[in-house]
Write a protein that holds these residues in place. Sequence first.
Motif, PDB file in Angstrom:
ATOM      1  N   THR A   1       0.839  -1.201   0.000  1.00 61.23           N
ATOM      2  CA  THR A   1       0.000   0.000   0.000  1.00 61.23           C
ATOM      3  C   THR A   1       0.875   1.252   0.000  1.00 61.23           C
ATOM      4  O   THR A   1       1.943   1.289   0.626  1.00 61.23           O
ATOM      5  N   ALA A   2       0.392   2.288  -0.697  1.00 59.76           N
ATOM      6  CA  ALA A   2       1.197   3.500  -0.871  1.00 59.76           C
ATOM      7  C   ALA A   2       0.402   4.734  -0.484  1.00 59.76           C
ATOM      8  O   ALA A   2      -0.813   4.807  -0.671  1.00 59.76           O
ATOM      9  N   SER A   3       1.102   5.704   0.061  1.00 57.37           N
ATOM     10  CA  SER A   3       0.528   7.009   0.375  1.00 57.37           C
ATOM     11  C   SER A   3       1.616   8.052   0.150  1.00 57.37           C
ATOM     12  O   SER A   3       2.810   7.745   0.174  1.00 57.37           O
ATOM     13  N   THR A   4       1.213   9.297  -0.089  1.00 57.06           N
ATOM     14  CA  THR A   4       2.211  10.352  -0.272  1.00 57.06           C
ATOM     15  C   THR A   4       2.733  10.798   1.091  1.00 57.06           C
ATOM     16  O   THR A   4       2.040  10.719   2.106  1.00 57.06           O
ATOM     17  N   ILE A   5       3.982  11.266   1.100  1.00 54.43           N
ATOM     18  CA  ILE A   5       4.618  11.738   2.326  1.00 54.43           C
ATOM     19  C   ILE A   5       5.400  13.000   1.992  1.00 54.43           C
ATOM     20  O   ILE A   5       6.003  13.110   0.911  1.00 54.43           O
ATOM     21  N   ASP A   6       5.367  13.950   2.901  1.00 56.81           N
ATOM     22  CA  ASP A   6       5.954  15.263   2.647  1.00 56.81           C
ATOM     23  C   ASP A   6       7.441  15.268   3.016  1.00 56.81           C
ATOM     24  O   ASP A   6       7.853  15.862   4.018  1.00 56.81           O
ATOM     25  N   VAL A   7       8.260  14.592   2.194  1.00 57.45           N
ATOM     26  CA  VAL A   7       9.714  14.630   2.364  1.00 57.45           C
ATOM     27  C   VAL A   7      10.357  14.833   0.991  1.00 57.45           C
ATOM     28  O   VAL A   7       9.857  14.319  -0.025  1.00 57.45           O
ATOM     29  N   PRO A   8      11.459  15.579   0.916  1.00 59.28           N
ATOM     30  CA  PRO A   8      12.140  15.799  -0.365  1.00 59.28           C
ATOM     31  C   PRO A   8      13.054  14.617  -0.691  1.00 59.28           C
ATOM     32  O   PRO A   8      14.103  14.445  -0.087  1.00 59.28           O
ATOM     33  N   ILE A   9      12.680  13.804  -1.650  1.00 59.66           N
ATOM     34  CA  ILE A   9      13.396  12.562  -1.927  1.00 59.66           C
ATOM     35  C   ILE A   9      14.827  12.817  -2.374  1.00 59.66           C
ATOM     36  O   ILE A   9      15.730  12.015  -2.098  1.00 59.66           O
ATOM     37  N   TRP A  10      15.093  13.949  -3.037  1.00 56.18           N
ATOM     38  CA  TRP A  10      16.442  14.228  -3.539  1.00 56.18           C
ATOM     39  C   TRP A  10      17.412  14.546  -2.399  1.00 56.18           C
ATOM     40  O   TRP A  10      18.596  14.265  -2.483  1.00 56.18           O
ATOM     41  N   GLU A  11      16.925  15.164  -1.333  1.00 54.47           N
ATOM     42  CA  GLU A  11      17.791  15.591  -0.234  1.00 54.47           C
ATOM     43  C   GLU A  11      17.705  14.679   0.985  1.00 54.47           C
ATOM     44  O   GLU A  11      18.382  14.916   1.992  1.00 54.47           O
ATOM     45  N   LEU A  12      16.879  13.639   0.898  1.00 52.05           N
ATOM     46  CA  LEU A  12      16.655  12.770   2.049  1.00 52.05           C
ATOM     47  C   LEU A  12      17.884  11.925   2.355  1.00 52.05           C
ATOM     48  O   LEU A  12      18.521  11.381   1.450  1.00 52.05           O
ATOM     49  N   ILE A  13      18.213  11.801   3.633  1.00 56.14           N
ATOM     50  CA  ILE A  13      19.331  10.989   4.084  1.00 56.14           C
ATOM     51  C   ILE A  13      18.825   9.576   4.371  1.00 56.14           C
ATOM     52  O   ILE A  13      17.816   9.399   5.051  1.00 56.14           O
ATOM     53  N   ALA A  14      19.522   8.561   3.833  1.00 55.67           N
ATOM     54  CA  ALA A  14      19.112   7.176   4.070  1.00 55.67           C
ATOM     55  C   ALA A  14      19.233   6.855   5.556  1.00 55.67           C
ATOM     56  O   ALA A  14      20.304   7.039   6.141  1.00 55.67           O
ATOM     57  N   PRO A  15      18.171   6.380   6.196  1.00 50.99           N
ATOM     58  CA  PRO A  15      18.224   6.110   7.635  1.00 50.99           C
ATOM     59  C   PRO A  15      19.188   4.974   7.977  1.00 50.99           C
ATOM     60  O   PRO A  15      19.500   4.125   7.144  1.00 50.99           O
ATOM     61  N   ASP A  16      19.631   4.962   9.224  1.00 49.39           N
ATOM     62  CA  ASP A  16      20.439   3.862   9.729  1.00 49.39           C
ATOM     63  C   ASP A  16      19.513   2.656   9.903  1.00 49.39           C
ATOM     64  O   ASP A  16      18.507   2.747  10.610  1.00 49.39           O
ATOM     65  N   PRO A  17      19.817   1.520   9.276  1.00 53.19           N
ATOM     66  CA  PRO A  17      18.937   0.352   9.416  1.00 53.19           C
ATOM     67  C   PRO A  17      18.841  -0.149  10.847  1.00 53.19           C
ATOM     68  O   PRO A  17      17.892  -0.860  11.184  1.00 53.19           O
TER      69      PRO A  17
END
Length: 395
Positions: free
Chosen positions: A231-247
Amino acid sequence: MNEQDLRQLLTVSVEDVLPSQPAAAGWERARRTRRTRRAVGVVALAVALVGGGTVAALRPSAAPVPPVGPTVTPTADPTHGGPVQRPPTELTYPPDPLARLGDPATVPLSERPVERALALFQPLDEEGREDGPVRVLGDDGVVRSLDVVPLVPTRDASGNKATAVKPGVLSPDGRSAAFAQTKELVMIDLTTAAVRRIPLDGYLELVVWAHDRVLVGGDDRTYAVDRVTGTASTIDVPIWELIAPDPAAGREAPLIDMYGERTSLKLRSRAARDGKLRSEQTINASALPSPYQINEFYGRGWLHGERLARAAWIVSSEIDGAEGTAVLDARTGRVLHLLDLGRERGKGCCDVLGWDNKGAVLLRLEPAALARWHPETGEITGIIRDLRGAIALAG
């Protein structure tokens, strides 16, 4: 006039020459434009060599010539763990499991799925076009071809294209891969070779694995896709500047993004579920010696505990517009380490590809295709030589 009188006259005549002025002027010209940074740097260096060499020849040997160029505050040994570090002139290449990524594929993924993938690789030709199937390097050392789904280049509304393999498409556990495609997200279970297609609207270009979700988007929107249900929903984050989280962080750990230029560089924290802005702070580079500073970040950034690594264009002791890699404190925005990669590299050459489990940063580095940097010690070693293509690593 005898020889002694002539030497004295020549010495007095050059004492008013300030050898630092031509180099400083060249450095200021380099600050004005990144596009001409190499040409200006060569001019400044040539002037410095000629001016400095002339003074040295005319002065008595007992009077040393002051150095030419920008003044730099003394730092720790640049090959060790100081705030500013530099790679060695030549890299060593100790044995490394990732080195097998340069080998050709020997079996299709559909016939022999992996238990865990270490990396994905898309070979590219000299013009940047796909040059063979995507390779999957398993933790068993076998290189497989990704044969279960045809991948096409991503594109934006203007028609600009890029390879589907980008940093971030391989899950941190190495068991899955997710690829942005126009109007859909393609998810592959690399342990079974099963494929899922999730329809989404718009031009999709980038993927970030964020714990139990996959974030995928382009210029105008970002979707959050549940890894289990799809399932998908929109989220208000800038994908180009987003930092990959620590797993290793929890699913509710905040999302972090970075934006801005020079003194306006910002670090922002957002709520994990909806992307709501929590805090914003200015990135602090005060620990760097003068004249070092960060102009702008590029490529994917990666979190490892409380540290963040990302590629950047920097002001160095030589020029404005050098390539670099920065490590920051993700809590405070303070720059802890800066790897000065110099000016003799292609622009945008050196994306950060993640961290290893020992706290080393993995990055693209000419002439090596892949290198390992330990910011705490300054040690840098090569992994793969001259491998042309797009690489994605497991976290």
